[in-house]
Design a protein around this motif. Structure first.
Motif, PDB file in Angstrom:
ATOM      1  N   LYS A  76       0.844  -1.200   0.000  1.00 44.61           N
ATOM      2  CA  LYS A  76       0.000   0.000   0.000  1.00 44.61           C
ATOM      3  C   LYS A  76       0.879   1.249   0.000  1.00 44.61           C
ATOM      4  O   LYS A  76       1.990   1.248   0.535  1.00 44.61           O
ATOM      5  CB  LYS A  76      -0.891   0.016   1.245  1.00 44.61           C
ATOM      6  N   GLU A  77       0.369   2.301  -0.598  1.00 48.86           N
ATOM      7  CA  GLU A  77       1.136   3.553  -0.734  1.00 48.86           C
ATOM      8  C   GLU A  77       1.562   4.149   0.604  1.00 48.86           C
ATOM      9  O   GLU A  77       2.611   4.777   0.695  1.00 48.86           O
ATOM     10  CB  GLU A  77       0.346   4.592  -1.532  1.00 48.86           C
ATOM     11  N   ASP A  78       0.753   3.966   1.651  1.00 48.86           N
ATOM     12  CA  ASP A  78       1.084   4.573   2.946  1.00 48.86           C
ATOM     13  C   ASP A  78       1.776   3.591   3.905  1.00 48.86           C
ATOM     14  O   ASP A  78       1.902   3.855   5.093  1.00 48.86           O
ATOM     15  CB  ASP A  78      -0.148   5.192   3.597  1.00 48.86           C
ATOM     16  N   SER A  79       2.242   2.466   3.363  1.00 48.98           N
ATOM     17  CA  SER A  79       2.963   1.490   4.175  1.00 48.98           C
ATOM     18  C   SER A  79       4.388   1.962   4.467  1.00 48.98           C
ATOM     19  O   SER A  79       4.926   2.817   3.769  1.00 48.98           O
ATOM     20  CB  SER A  79       3.036   0.145   3.451  1.00 48.98           C
ATOM     21  N   LEU A  80       4.953   1.362   5.494  1.00 49.12           N
ATOM     22  CA  LEU A  80       6.340   1.593   5.862  1.00 49.12           C
ATOM     23  C   LEU A  80       7.042   0.248   5.722  1.00 49.12           C
ATOM     24  O   LEU A  80       6.517  -0.780   6.146  1.00 49.12           O
ATOM     25  CB  LEU A  80       6.400   2.090   7.306  1.00 49.12           C
ATOM     26  N   CYS A  81       8.220   0.242   5.104  1.00 50.41           N
ATOM     27  CA  CYS A  81       8.910  -1.010   4.800  1.00 50.41           C
ATOM     28  C   CYS A  81      10.302  -1.034   5.420  1.00 50.41           C
ATOM     29  O   CYS A  81      10.941  -0.002   5.569  1.00 50.41           O
ATOM     30  CB  CYS A  81       9.036  -1.181   3.283  1.00 50.41           C
ATOM     31  N   ILE A  82      10.738  -2.251   5.745  1.00 49.58           N
ATOM     32  CA  ILE A  82      12.085  -2.455   6.270  1.00 49.58           C
ATOM     33  C   ILE A  82      12.614  -3.755   5.662  1.00 49.58           C
ATOM     34  O   ILE A  82      11.898  -4.759   5.627  1.00 49.58           O
ATOM     35  CB  ILE A  82      12.089  -2.489   7.819  1.00 49.58           C
ATOM     36  N   SER A  83      13.840  -3.716   5.166  1.00 51.01           N
ATOM     37  CA  SER A  83      14.398  -4.905   4.524  1.00 51.01           C
ATOM     38  C   SER A  83      14.543  -6.029   5.542  1.00 51.01           C
ATOM     39  O   SER A  83      14.659  -5.777   6.748  1.00 51.01           O
ATOM     40  CB  SER A  83      15.753  -4.603   3.878  1.00 51.01           C
ATOM     41  N   ASP A  84      14.566  -7.243   5.034  1.00 48.26           N
ATOM     42  CA  ASP A  84      14.703  -8.385   5.942  1.00 48.26           C
ATOM     43  C   ASP A  84      16.019  -8.321   6.713  1.00 48.26           C
ATOM     44  O   ASP A  84      16.067  -8.659   7.894  1.00 48.26           O
ATOM     45  CB  ASP A  84      14.547  -9.702   5.193  1.00 48.26           C
ATOM     46  N   ASP A  85      17.096  -7.890   6.095  1.00 51.61           N
ATOM     47  CA  ASP A  85      18.387  -7.778   6.791  1.00 51.61           C
ATOM     48  C   ASP A  85      18.315  -6.765   7.938  1.00 51.61           C
ATOM     49  O   ASP A  85      18.813  -7.014   9.034  1.00 51.61           O
ATOM     50  CB  ASP A  85      19.493  -7.362   5.825  1.00 51.61           C
ATOM     51  N   ASP A  86      17.713  -5.616   7.677  1.00 47.61           N
ATOM     52  CA  ASP A  86      17.597  -4.582   8.702  1.00 47.61           C
ATOM     53  C   ASP A  86      16.596  -4.977   9.790  1.00 47.61           C
ATOM     54  O   ASP A  86      16.742  -4.597  10.952  1.00 47.61           O
ATOM     55  CB  ASP A  86      17.184  -3.251   8.084  1.00 47.61           C
ATOM     56  N   PHE A  87      15.575  -5.746   9.408  1.00 43.55           N
ATOM     57  CA  PHE A  87      14.566  -6.140  10.376  1.00 43.55           C
ATOM     58  C   PHE A  87      15.155  -7.033  11.457  1.00 43.55           C
ATOM     59  O   PHE A  87      14.773  -6.937  12.620  1.00 43.55           O
ATOM     60  CB  PHE A  87      13.394  -6.851   9.690  1.00 43.55           C
ATOM     61  N   ASP A  88      16.107  -7.887  11.103  1.00 43.16           N
ATOM     62  CA  ASP A  88      16.714  -8.776  12.093  1.00 43.16           C
ATOM     63  C   ASP A  88      17.313  -7.987  13.255  1.00 43.16           C
ATOM     64  O   ASP A  88      17.085  -8.317  14.416  1.00 43.16           O
ATOM     65  CB  ASP A  88      17.774  -9.668  11.444  1.00 43.16           C
ATOM     66  N   GLY A  89      18.076  -6.939  12.948  1.00 41.83           N
ATOM     67  CA  GLY A  89      18.663  -6.110  13.995  1.00 41.83           C
ATOM     68  C   GLY A  89      17.610  -5.376  14.799  1.00 41.83           C
ATOM     69  O   GLY A  89      17.693  -5.289  16.033  1.00 41.83           O
ATOM     70  N   PHE A  90      16.617  -4.839  14.108  1.00 42.62           N
ATOM     71  CA  PHE A  90      15.517  -4.155  14.776  1.00 42.62           C
ATOM     72  C   PHE A  90      14.784  -5.116  15.714  1.00 42.62           C
ATOM     73  O   PHE A  90      14.506  -4.788  16.859  1.00 42.62           O
ATOM     74  CB  PHE A  90      14.550  -3.585  13.726  1.00 42.62           C
ATOM     75  N   TYR A  91      14.510  -6.318  15.221  1.00 37.60           N
ATOM     76  CA  TYR A  91      13.757  -7.293  16.006  1.00 37.60           C
ATOM     77  C   TYR A  91      14.547  -7.757  17.231  1.00 37.60           C
ATOM     78  O   TYR A  91      13.962  -7.998  18.286  1.00 37.60           O
ATOM     79  CB  TYR A  91      13.342  -8.478  15.146  1.00 37.60           C
TER      80      TYR A  91
END
Length: 129
Positions: free
Chosen positions: A43-58
């Motif tokens: 969706k146009e108003d979604s926010l995305c994070i790459s799988d590589d970056d998500f690991d650190g965030f998670y």
């Protein structure tokens, strides 16, 4: 900045992203299960994070997101599936992230996006890989 808008994600020509998507439905659950047939990706108003970056965030903040509802009604977090956070969970995640010493430059966009989700009152999804 790790979180990207949908437009920025599209310019990478990759789909290996987690998508944070606003819930638009007044009835996102049926019998305690996520209605997955009402969800459309990117969706146009979604926010995305790459799988590589998500690991650190998670690793840093995953415990805040382990309360999602799945299409089968179970709870937790599914890297490969649909994770739904209702109004209460959204407000709780927002409050806890806002109180933490989150790297606001690195995760720019997330807290303002969650504020919008909380204001809308319908929650949000994290769509896995």
């Amino acid at each position: 900045m790790i979180f990207l808008t949908e437009d920025e994600r599209r310019s990478t020509h990759s789909t290996c992203y987690f998508e944070f998507q606003f819930c638009e439905s007044d009835i996102p659950l049926k019998n305690g299960c996520v209605r997955d047939n009402i969800i459309k990706s990117w969706k146009e108003d979604s926010l995305c994070i790459s799988d590589d970056d998500f690991d650190g965030f998670y690793k840093l903040y995953g415990s805040l997101f382990d309360c999602a509802v799945f299409p089968n009604g179970e709870r937790g977090f599914d890297y490969c599936g649909i994770n739904y956070y209702g109004k209460d969970e959204t407000e709780n995640i927002l409050a806890k992230l806002s109180a933490k010493n989150i790297d606001r430059k690195k995760y720019a966009g997330l807290i303002p996006w969650l504020k919008i989700a909380a204001e809308r009152g319908k929650g949000f999804y994290i769509l896995g890989l």
